[in-house]
Design a protein around this motif. Structure first.
Motif, PDB file in Angstrom:
ATOM      1  N   THR A   1       0.805  -1.219   0.000  1.00  0.00           N
ATOM      2  CA  THR A   1       0.000   0.000   0.000  1.00  0.00           C
ATOM      3  C   THR A   1       0.839   1.269   0.000  1.00  0.00           C
ATOM      4  OG1 THR A   1      -0.135  -0.141   2.412  1.00  0.00           O
ATOM      5  CG2 THR A   1      -1.920  -1.151   1.139  1.00  0.00           C
ATOM      6  N   ASN A   2       2.077   1.201   0.466  1.00  0.00           N
ATOM      7  CA  ASN A   2       2.970   2.368   0.467  1.00  0.00           C
ATOM      8  C   ASN A   2       4.326   1.939  -0.068  1.00  0.00           C
ATOM      9  OD1 ASN A   2       4.390   4.719   0.938  1.00  0.00           O
ATOM     10  ND2 ASN A   2       3.537   5.040   2.976  1.00  0.00           N
ATOM     11  N   PRO A   3       4.560   2.026  -1.380  1.00  0.00           N
ATOM     12  CA  PRO A   3       5.832   1.554  -1.948  1.00  0.00           C
ATOM     13  C   PRO A   3       7.042   2.323  -1.447  1.00  0.00           C
ATOM     14  CG  PRO A   3       4.164   1.897  -3.661  1.00  0.00           C
ATOM     15  CD  PRO A   3       3.640   2.510  -2.416  1.00  0.00           C
ATOM     16  N   GLN A   4       6.868   3.585  -1.004  1.00  0.00           N
ATOM     17  CA  GLN A   4       8.015   4.349  -0.525  1.00  0.00           C
ATOM     18  C   GLN A   4       8.546   3.807   0.796  1.00  0.00           C
ATOM     19  OE1 GLN A   4       5.213   5.761  -1.685  1.00  0.00           O
ATOM     20  NE2 GLN A   4       6.015   6.618  -3.601  1.00  0.00           N
ATOM     21  N   GLU A   5       7.710   3.177   1.596  1.00  0.00           N
ATOM     22  CA  GLU A   5       8.122   2.671   2.897  1.00  0.00           C
ATOM     23  C   GLU A   5       8.295   1.151   2.912  1.00  0.00           C
ATOM     24  OE1 GLU A   5       8.912   4.517   5.406  1.00  0.00           O
ATOM     25  OE2 GLU A   5       8.287   6.445   4.535  1.00  0.00           O
TER      26      GLU A   5
ATOM     27  N   LEU B   1      -5.177   3.950   2.846  1.00  0.00           N
ATOM     28  CA  LEU B   1      -4.065   3.150   3.376  1.00  0.00           C
ATOM     29  C   LEU B   1      -2.737   3.488   2.729  1.00  0.00           C
ATOM     30  CD1 LEU B   1      -5.815  -0.353   3.427  1.00  0.00           C
ATOM     31  CD2 LEU B   1      -5.740   1.354   5.254  1.00  0.00           C
ATOM     32  N   THR B   2      -2.684   4.505   1.884  1.00  0.00           N
ATOM     33  CA  THR B   2      -1.490   4.773   1.090  1.00  0.00           C
ATOM     34  C   THR B   2      -0.610   5.873   1.653  1.00  0.00           C
ATOM     35  OG1 THR B   2      -2.809   6.282  -0.275  1.00  0.00           O
ATOM     36  CG2 THR B   2      -2.612   3.994  -1.022  1.00  0.00           C
ATOM     37  N   HIS B   3      -1.055   6.639   2.638  1.00  0.00           N
ATOM     38  CA  HIS B   3      -0.269   7.761   3.156  1.00  0.00           C
ATOM     39  C   HIS B   3      -0.780   8.127   4.539  1.00  0.00           C
ATOM     40  CE1 HIS B   3      -3.780   9.508   1.045  1.00  0.00           C
ATOM     41  NE2 HIS B   3      -3.797  10.346   2.065  1.00  0.00           N
ATOM     42  N   LEU B   4      -0.048   9.049   5.166  1.00  0.00           N
ATOM     43  CA  LEU B   4      -0.444   9.610   6.446  1.00  0.00           C
ATOM     44  C   LEU B   4      -1.104  10.972   6.243  1.00  0.00           C
ATOM     45  CD1 LEU B   4       2.720   8.772   8.609  1.00  0.00           C
ATOM     46  CD2 LEU B   4       0.512   7.605   8.643  1.00  0.00           C
TER      47      LEU B   4
END
Length: 434
Positions: A49-53, A210-213
């Motif tokens: 859901t968050n490829p950066q993390e 679900l993809t970011h804060l």
């Protein structure tokens, strides 16, 4: 006979290229994919859901460690933030699906069984156990749970007990989560029901994706305005602009205040009216502004019998009892002062010290020598002794060695024959031999 080439083969015609910025389209041939569908029947497709993390390589290496599998499993990166796991046994695949949802690096992971479908949004389904909060107790019924589950997603299972009512719902993980819903009843009444997702990790608390804060939410107007203010250069004079209607949030104020006076020509607020002329909501004037400057008020004094200043040591004992000791950084026990240390020799105080005087120095020297300095001091016998007679006496005389004749003569005198002859001679002479 040689063949003649056309203009297209000679590259003399117009160049026909595909438009810039678009991918090249290729038509797929007709294939029988039944064998490949059977070969991929024991495959799970996943999405981060968050490829950066979330690193897919680290996820493939660590996520299977959480599963208790009987057979083997292999994973690979499929690109576009997706991956796959191939299982050896059907039981292992079902066990993994039953224990969803999973998370990696505190972000949710979407896992779904592979299906022979062509969709960019596959996989997207994510199951959650959801606890219903705010639902009236007399509506904890399976028909009510069915209704809520089918309205929000795909209902897989539910549990109703005397303490809670929850359901297992299959939701779309690529869309915002539903955290609240309003239930309308036949009587015309309503109730607000809160959905508590069990096992939910990091997500946006504003748009519930679900993809970011929330700090990175593109729908947050405060974040957008802050980012625009930091990136855009600061002008010398900013003009007041009215925001678009879509960004206006109506909030009911507590008290209705008068709108500020604005200078239309310069687009700046005009001078505010003086404080004395302002009135409160009841129509009463504010009056003079109280100074915020700190003022020191002298304490009251008794002019008849002025209080005498007392030192710290003269304070009453009840006040000295509550006084705290002086602050010190050292945690070691207090060392005694120089006055408290016992000295080997008594020390003179400052009053006893005298300046140097030659006459006093002369008298001190005379008292030490017991005679005036002008006369020679009396001679004392030297402190010495006869070392030859006491410590080092003379050696004894050497022993004399007798000669041979003297030794023989002494032997003769000591022999028994000589003694008997002497006795006889003395007896004849009439000597007393007794």
């Amino acid at each position: 006979m040689s063949r003649r080439y056309s203009r297209e083969e000679k590259a003399k015609g117009p160049i026909t290229s595909q438009p810039l910025g678009g991918p090249k389209r290729i038509r797929a041939p007709e294939l029988d994919t039944s064998a490949l569908i059977q070969a991929n029947s024991l495959t799970l497709i996943g999405r981060v859901t968050n490829p950066q993390e979330q690193s897919i390589c680290a996820l493939i290496a660590n996520l299977p460690k959480k599963w208790s599998l009987s057979g083997s499993v292999s994973g690979s990166d499929l690109g576009h933030d997706c991956f796959q796991f191939r299982f050896e046994l059907e039981e292992d695949l079902r066990t993994v699906l039953a224990n969803r949802p999973y998370h990696f690096c505190y972000w949710m992971v979407i896992l779904q069984r592979w299906e022979p479908t062509i969709s960019r949004s596959f996989p997207s389904h994510l199951p959650f156990w959801i606890r219903l909060k705010g639902l009236p107790l007399h509506y904890w019924h399976h028909k009510m749970i069915y209704k809520i589950g089918h309205e929000l997603g795909t209902l897989e299972d539910y549990e109703i007990s005397s303490t809670s009512a929850r359901m297992r719902l299959l939701v779309d993980g690529l869309q915002p989560l539903t955290v609240e819903t309003i239930i309308e009843y036949i009587s015309g009444e309503e109730s607000l029901v809160t959905l508590d997702y069990e096992g939910l990790e990091n997500h946006c608390s504003l748009c519930f994706r679900l993809t970011h804060l929330r700090a990175e939410c593109p729908y947050d107007l405060i974040t957008m305005s802050t980012t625009a203010a930091t990136t855009s250069p600061t002008p010398q004079r900013q003009t007041l602009q009215k925001p678009p209607p879509s960004q206006i949030i109506s909030v009911a104020p507590r008290t209705q205040l008068a709108p500020p006076v604005v200078d239309v020509e310069n687009n700046f607020p005009a001078e505010v009216e003086p404080f004395d002329s302002r009135v409160d909501r009841h129509g009463n004037p504010f009056g003079e502004r109280v100074s915020t400057r700190a003022s020191f008020v002298q304490p009251l004094r008794n002019k008849i019998t002025p209080q005498q200043e007392t030192s710290r040591d003269e304070r009453p004992r009840d006040q000295m009892r509550h006084m705290s000791p002086p602050y010190t950084r050292s945690r070691e026990p207090r060392r005694p002062r120089r006055e408290e240390v016992p000295h080997r020799f008594p020390r003179r105080s400052g009053l006893e010290k005298r300046r140097y005087s030659p006459e006093r120095h002369r008298k001190n020297l005379e008292s030490d020598n017991h005679c005036p300095l002008d006369e020679e001091p009396p001679t004392r016998p030297p402190v010495e002794r006869n070392l030859n007679l006491v410590d080092f006496p003379p050696p004894p005389p050497p022993l004399r060695v007798p000669s041979t004749d003297e030794v023989m003569e002494e032997l003769r005198e000591c022999s028994p024959a000589t003694k008997s002859s002497r006795w006889r001679s003395s007896w004849h002479d009439g000597e007393d031999c007794s």
